[in-house]
Design a protein around this motif. Structure first.
Motif, PDB file in Angstrom:
ATOM      1  N   THR A  24       0.843  -1.192   0.000  1.00 57.67           N
ATOM      2  CA  THR A  24       0.000   0.000   0.000  1.00 57.67           C
ATOM      3  C   THR A  24       0.871   1.231   0.000  1.00 57.67           C
ATOM      4  O   THR A  24       2.012   1.197   0.451  1.00 57.67           O
ATOM      5  CB  THR A  24      -0.889   0.029   1.261  1.00 57.67           C
ATOM      6  OG1 THR A  24      -0.042  -0.010   2.420  1.00 57.67           O
ATOM      7  CG2 THR A  24      -1.838  -1.153   1.286  1.00 57.67           C
ATOM      8  N   ALA A  25       0.358   2.301  -0.512  1.00 54.81           N
ATOM      9  CA  ALA A  25       1.133   3.534  -0.577  1.00 54.81           C
ATOM     10  C   ALA A  25       1.299   4.103   0.821  1.00 54.81           C
ATOM     11  O   ALA A  25       0.388   4.069   1.636  1.00 54.81           O
ATOM     12  CB  ALA A  25       0.419   4.551  -1.471  1.00 54.81           C
ATOM     13  N   SER A  26       2.499   4.608   1.122  1.00 51.99           N
ATOM     14  CA  SER A  26       2.733   5.206   2.427  1.00 51.99           C
ATOM     15  C   SER A  26       2.044   6.553   2.511  1.00 51.99           C
ATOM     16  O   SER A  26       1.940   7.270   1.527  1.00 51.99           O
ATOM     17  CB  SER A  26       4.238   5.380   2.665  1.00 51.99           C
ATOM     18  OG  SER A  26       4.788   6.223   1.670  1.00 51.99           O
ATOM     19  N   ALA A  97      20.101  -5.674   5.327  1.00 57.47           N
ATOM     20  CA  ALA A  97      19.346  -6.282   4.229  1.00 57.47           C
ATOM     21  C   ALA A  97      19.882  -7.685   3.920  1.00 57.47           C
ATOM     22  O   ALA A  97      19.114  -8.638   3.779  1.00 57.47           O
ATOM     23  CB  ALA A  97      19.414  -5.394   2.991  1.00 57.47           C
ATOM     24  N   THR A  98      21.200  -7.795   3.841  1.00 59.45           N
ATOM     25  CA  THR A  98      21.826  -9.078   3.513  1.00 59.45           C
ATOM     26  C   THR A  98      21.539 -10.125   4.588  1.00 59.45           C
ATOM     27  O   THR A  98      21.195 -11.270   4.271  1.00 59.45           O
ATOM     28  CB  THR A  98      23.349  -8.903   3.357  1.00 59.45           C
ATOM     29  OG1 THR A  98      23.610  -7.947   2.328  1.00 59.45           O
ATOM     30  CG2 THR A  98      24.017 -10.223   3.013  1.00 59.45           C
ATOM     31  N   THR A  99      21.662  -9.728   5.847  1.00 61.52           N
ATOM     32  CA  THR A  99      21.415 -10.643   6.959  1.00 61.52           C
ATOM     33  C   THR A  99      19.995 -11.195   6.924  1.00 61.52           C
ATOM     34  O   THR A  99      19.746 -12.351   7.257  1.00 61.52           O
ATOM     35  CB  THR A  99      21.662  -9.944   8.308  1.00 61.52           C
ATOM     36  OG1 THR A  99      23.026  -9.513   8.367  1.00 61.52           O
ATOM     37  CG2 THR A  99      21.381 -10.886   9.473  1.00 61.52           C
ATOM     38  N   ASN A 100      19.062 -10.357   6.488  1.00 59.95           N
ATOM     39  CA  ASN A 100      17.660 -10.767   6.439  1.00 59.95           C
ATOM     40  C   ASN A 100      17.245 -11.255   5.049  1.00 59.95           C
ATOM     41  O   ASN A 100      16.054 -11.319   4.740  1.00 59.95           O
ATOM     42  CB  ASN A 100      16.774  -9.602   6.883  1.00 59.95           C
ATOM     43  CG  ASN A 100      16.890  -9.347   8.369  1.00 59.95           C
ATOM     44  OD1 ASN A 100      16.289 -10.041   9.175  1.00 59.95           O
ATOM     45  ND2 ASN A 100      17.690  -8.358   8.740  1.00 59.95           N
ATOM     46  N   LYS A 101      18.274 -11.592   4.221  1.00 60.19           N
ATOM     47  CA  LYS A 101      18.056 -12.175   2.897  1.00 60.19           C
ATOM     48  C   LYS A 101      17.134 -11.300   2.037  1.00 60.19           C
ATOM     49  O   LYS A 101      16.192 -11.784   1.406  1.00 60.19           O
ATOM     50  CB  LYS A 101      17.482 -13.590   3.033  1.00 60.19           C
ATOM     51  CG  LYS A 101      18.432 -14.563   3.733  1.00 60.19           C
ATOM     52  CD  LYS A 101      17.824 -15.946   3.852  1.00 60.19           C
ATOM     53  CE  LYS A 101      18.813 -16.954   4.385  1.00 60.19           C
ATOM     54  NZ  LYS A 101      19.386 -16.598   5.706  1.00 60.19           N
ATOM     55  N   MET A 102      17.439 -10.016   2.028  1.00 57.75           N
ATOM     56  CA  MET A 102      16.663  -9.054   1.251  1.00 57.75           C
ATOM     57  C   MET A 102      17.597  -8.267   0.342  1.00 57.75           C
ATOM     58  O   MET A 102      18.741  -7.997   0.691  1.00 57.75           O
ATOM     59  CB  MET A 102      15.925  -8.074   2.170  1.00 57.75           C
ATOM     60  CG  MET A 102      14.980  -8.727   3.163  1.00 57.75           C
ATOM     61  SD  MET A 102      14.365  -7.537   4.394  1.00 57.75           S
ATOM     62  CE  MET A 102      13.215  -6.597   3.384  1.00 57.75           C
ATOM     63  N   GLN A 106      14.162  -4.298  -1.869  1.00 54.54           N
ATOM     64  CA  GLN A 106      13.111  -4.897  -1.032  1.00 54.54           C
ATOM     65  C   GLN A 106      13.023  -4.199   0.319  1.00 54.54           C
ATOM     66  O   GLN A 106      11.932  -3.900   0.811  1.00 54.54           O
ATOM     67  CB  GLN A 106      13.396  -6.393  -0.821  1.00 54.54           C
ATOM     68  CG  GLN A 106      13.217  -7.248  -2.058  1.00 54.54           C
ATOM     69  CD  GLN A 106      13.594  -8.687  -1.779  1.00 54.54           C
ATOM     70  OE1 GLN A 106      14.764  -9.012  -1.537  1.00 54.54           O
ATOM     71  NE2 GLN A 106      12.605  -9.571  -1.783  1.00 54.54           N
ATOM     72  N   LEU A 107      14.183  -3.951   0.915  1.00 55.50           N
ATOM     73  CA  LEU A 107      14.193  -3.265   2.208  1.00 55.50           C
ATOM     74  C   LEU A 107      13.670  -1.839   2.059  1.00 55.50           C
ATOM     75  O   LEU A 107      12.895  -1.362   2.899  1.00 55.50           O
ATOM     76  CB  LEU A 107      15.611  -3.252   2.787  1.00 55.50           C
ATOM     77  CG  LEU A 107      15.771  -2.611   4.179  1.00 55.50           C
ATOM     78  CD1 LEU A 107      14.816  -3.236   5.197  1.00 55.50           C
ATOM     79  CD2 LEU A 107      17.220  -2.742   4.652  1.00 55.50           C
ATOM     80  N   ASP A 108      14.084  -1.168   0.991  1.00 57.22           N
ATOM     81  CA  ASP A 108      13.548   0.172   0.716  1.00 57.22           C
ATOM     82  C   ASP A 108      12.022   0.121   0.639  1.00 57.22           C
ATOM     83  O   ASP A 108      11.326   1.005   1.144  1.00 57.22           O
ATOM     84  CB  ASP A 108      14.102   0.718  -0.601  1.00 57.22           C
ATOM     85  CG  ASP A 108      15.583   1.064  -0.529  1.00 57.22           C
ATOM     86  OD1 ASP A 108      16.138   1.084   0.592  1.00 57.22           O
ATOM     87  OD2 ASP A 108      16.183   1.302  -1.589  1.00 57.22           O
ATOM     88  N   GLY A 109      11.518  -0.940  -0.030  1.00 58.58           N
ATOM     89  CA  GLY A 109      10.076  -1.079  -0.199  1.00 58.58           C
ATOM     90  C   GLY A 109       9.352  -1.289   1.109  1.00 58.58           C
ATOM     91  O   GLY A 109       8.277  -0.713   1.344  1.00 58.58           O
ATOM     92  N   VAL A 110       9.952  -2.108   1.996  1.00 59.02           N
ATOM     93  CA  VAL A 110       9.349  -2.329   3.318  1.00 59.02           C
ATOM     94  C   VAL A 110       9.251  -1.010   4.070  1.00 59.02           C
ATOM     95  O   VAL A 110       8.215  -0.686   4.662  1.00 59.02           O
ATOM     96  CB  VAL A 110      10.174  -3.352   4.127  1.00 59.02           C
ATOM     97  CG1 VAL A 110       9.717  -3.383   5.576  1.00 59.02           C
ATOM     98  CG2 VAL A 110      10.061  -4.739   3.511  1.00 59.02           C
ATOM     99  N   MET A 111      10.324  -0.248   4.020  1.00 55.56           N
ATOM    100  CA  MET A 111      10.338   1.031   4.743  1.00 55.56           C
ATOM    101  C   MET A 111       9.331   2.022   4.153  1.00 55.56           C
ATOM    102  O   MET A 111       8.630   2.730   4.880  1.00 55.56           O
ATOM    103  CB  MET A 111      11.742   1.638   4.712  1.00 55.56           C
ATOM    104  CG  MET A 111      12.790   0.860   5.480  1.00 55.56           C
ATOM    105  SD  MET A 111      12.431   0.749   7.254  1.00 55.56           S
ATOM    106  CE  MET A 111      12.061  -1.002   7.405  1.00 55.56           C
ATOM    107  N   ALA A 112       9.248   2.057   2.830  1.00 55.59           N
ATOM    108  CA  ALA A 112       8.333   2.999   2.181  1.00 55.59           C
ATOM    109  C   ALA A 112       6.875   2.605   2.386  1.00 55.59           C
ATOM    110  O   ALA A 112       6.032   3.444   2.732  1.00 55.59           O
ATOM    111  CB  ALA A 112       8.652   3.076   0.688  1.00 55.59           C
ATOM    112  N   GLN A 113       6.573   1.332   2.192  1.00 59.69           N
ATOM    113  CA  GLN A 113       5.186   0.875   2.275  1.00 59.69           C
ATOM    114  C   GLN A 113       4.631   0.948   3.695  1.00 59.69           C
ATOM    115  O   GLN A 113       3.440   1.135   3.899  1.00 59.69           O
ATOM    116  CB  GLN A 113       5.097  -0.566   1.753  1.00 59.69           C
ATOM    117  CG  GLN A 113       5.355  -0.658   0.252  1.00 59.69           C
ATOM    118  CD  GLN A 113       5.655  -2.080  -0.191  1.00 59.69           C
ATOM    119  OE1 GLN A 113       5.478  -3.025   0.571  1.00 59.69           O
ATOM    120  NE2 GLN A 113       6.118  -2.231  -1.425  1.00 59.69           N
TER     121      GLN A 113
END
Length: 307
Positions: A24-26, A97-102, A106-113
């Motif tokens: 969803t859009a932030s 990101a690497t530790t969490n296999k992202m 993808q991590l940018d997307g989690v933070m934005a969404q």
């Protein structure tokens, strides 16, 4: 992040990555000033981002209070001369990101969404890294229960353990200085120069000879440093580097740096016992108690104005 964050901070980050986010859009956050903490503004946008971060972590708490505390921590770290560069933050963000296999995207997307934003998360990382160093400095100064060399040995022997040993390093720091005003124009060139010198490094005796023909290069003998005293940002690289070699180059606020390992040896004496004891102590619940006490002191001295 590993040693950069205390266990509580690391748990928050892991929790953040483990939550499933719907696409969803932030929301758009306003940016009116809500608090002024020692002349540093905190906006409604900052608080909204932190509220989203708390929600992402499934953690209760006041977003406003967290932002006030973070502002106080950052200011205190700066007062102590602690600076965390963008390069250090970006590297920590990548490692997370690497530790969490992202992938970074993808991590940018989690933070934005989620409404947190990668910028807010990175500033959280920067603040945590700086505060970790501030707490370590306070602990070593005695505020966290520093003990004398003799007391450390006695306590360990009382527990049935032998006197501990620690690696002692002789180190040399090489800095390719980059003035702030010239950073964008010359940093890449200075990085190449530092990498070239680092590749030629074969021991501390020839470093100054190599540096003679170079402009704005500083060579510092750091002397003997026990493993628990190593700077958190360099500790892992130093431990992984063989004697006579040098760590990888790193961009810092001063420019581009690397550290040469002149020699190393295992020592077992009262000083080593003291450092090992305090290093172990700083990783337990005492760190959380020290942090809480430290922030409470900063709050009492602070001028916090609500708009």
């Amino acid at each position: 992040m590993r040693n950069y964050l205390f266990s509580a901070g690391l748990a928050l980050l892991v929790a953040a990555a483990s939550v499933s986010i719907t696409a969803t859009a932030s929301p758009a956050f306003a940016s009116e000033i809500k608090y002024v903490v020692n002349n540093v503004p905190i906006t409604t946008g900052d608080i909204a981002h932190r509220a989203a971060f708390l929600k992402l972590q499934r953690k209760k708490g006041s977003a406003a209070d967290e932002m006030i505390d973070q502002t106080l921590r950052v200011a205190e770290a700066r007062r102590l001369g602690i600076r965390i560069s963008d390069a250090q933050v970006n590297a920590a963000y990548q490692r997370f990101a690497t530790t969490n296999k992202m992938q970074l995207k993808q991590l940018d997307g989690v933070m934005a969404q989620s409404g947190v934003s990668k910028e807010h998360f990175k500033e959280f990382i920067r603040a945590q890294m700086a505060w970790n160093q501030a707490l370590s400095a306070r602990y070593r100064s005695g505020e966290g229960g520093s003990v004398s060399e003799q007391d450390a040995v006695r306590r360990m022997l009382d527990k049935g353990g032998a006197k501990p040993s620690a690696m002692e390093y002789m180190l040399q720091q090489v800095i390719f200085v980059v003035p702030a005003a010239e950073r964008s124009a010359t940093l890449a060139k200075r990085k190449r120069e530092a990498d070239a010198m680092r590749a030629r490094f074969n021991g501390c005796n020839t470093t100054r000879e190599f540096a003679k023909g170079l402009i704005d290069v500083t060579v510092r003998d750091l002397g003997r440093v026990l493993a628990p005293q190593l700077p958190p940002d360099w500790a892992e690289q130093i431990k992984a580097t063989k004697v006579g070699g040098a760590t990888a180059t790193r961009e810092t606020d001063r420019g581009v740096e690397f550290i040469g390992i002149c020699s190393s040896r295992e020592v077992s004496d009262d000083k080593a016992a003291q450092m090992v004891f305090q290093s172990e102590g700083s990783n337990d619940k005492n760190s959380d108690e020290l942090s809480k006490k430290y922030v409470e002191e900063l709050r009492k001295k602070a001028r916090i104005v609500e708009r």
